[in-house]
Write a protein that holds these residues in place. Structure first.
Motif, PDB file in Angstrom:
ATOM      1  N   HIS A  12       0.731  -1.107   0.116  1.00 49.60           N
ATOM      2  CA  HIS A  12      -0.013  -0.112   0.189  1.00 49.60           C
ATOM      3  C   HIS A  12       0.840   1.380   0.157  1.00 49.60           C
ATOM      4  N   SER A  13       2.182   1.095   0.070  1.00 47.94           N
ATOM      5  CA  SER A  13       2.810   2.491   0.281  1.00 47.94           C
ATOM      6  C   SER A  13       3.082   3.085  -1.174  1.00 47.94           C
ATOM      7  N   GLU A  14       3.163   4.321  -1.334  1.00 54.25           N
ATOM      8  CA  GLU A  14       3.331   5.144  -2.424  1.00 54.25           C
ATOM      9  C   GLU A  14       4.815   5.449  -2.650  1.00 54.25           C
ATOM     10  N   THR A  16       8.921   5.181  -2.990  1.00 54.66           N
ATOM     11  CA  THR A  16       9.636   4.369  -3.786  1.00 54.66           C
ATOM     12  C   THR A  16      11.003   4.513  -3.534  1.00 54.66           C
ATOM     13  N   GLU A  68       2.912   8.821   5.298  1.00 50.60           N
ATOM     14  CA  GLU A  68       2.900   7.336   5.391  1.00 50.60           C
ATOM     15  C   GLU A  68       3.700   7.158   6.797  1.00 50.60           C
TER      16      GLU A  68
END
Length: 129
Positions: A12-14, A16, A68
């Motif tokens: 689910h993390s955006e 990178t 996050e």
């Protein structure tokens, strides 16, 4: 260690690159209750990501900006060494997520097969139409 937190980050993390590796490192140190947070050192996170401590600090700032993680910063010393920051992962499952440990979309839970009327099978089984 929290496999559940690591799975949530992976799915689910955006973030990178280095930011995601740092976030996975934080998730790895997350307590099972997750309310207590995680407190890996900057040095440890730098080792995980193979980057400098300053790069980890920038990644943490970027993760905070993305929303996050939440960070409780400590500037004092404890037990003869520096106190570490405490981190909480703020990710939430989207509505399409099953919420289990694999964080699969609900569509993945539907059976993926199709009933085929195979005439060759009918011949083998001697079934008449």
């Amino acid at each position: 260690m929290s496999a559940r937190a690591v799975s949530m980050v992976l799915n689910h993390s955006e973030s990178t690159g280095t930011e995601k590796v740092v976030l996975i490192g934080i998730a790895w140190h997350m307590t099972e209750t997750e309310q207590a947070g995680a407190w890996p050192s900057i040095e440890r996170l730098a080792q995980y990501a193979n980057v400098s401590e300053r790069t980890v600090m920038r990644a943490i700032a970027a993760l905070e900006e993305l929303g996050e993680i939440s960070v409780e910063r400590h500037s004092g010393r404890s037990y003869g060494g520096p106190r570490t920051n405490r981190y909480w992962i703020m990710l939430q499952c989207p509505e399409s997520c099953s919420g289990d440990q694999w964080h699969r979309p609900f569509l993945d839970l539907e059976p993926k097969f199709e009933v085929v009327d195979n005439f060759a099978t009918r011949d083998i089984l001697d079934i008449n139409r």
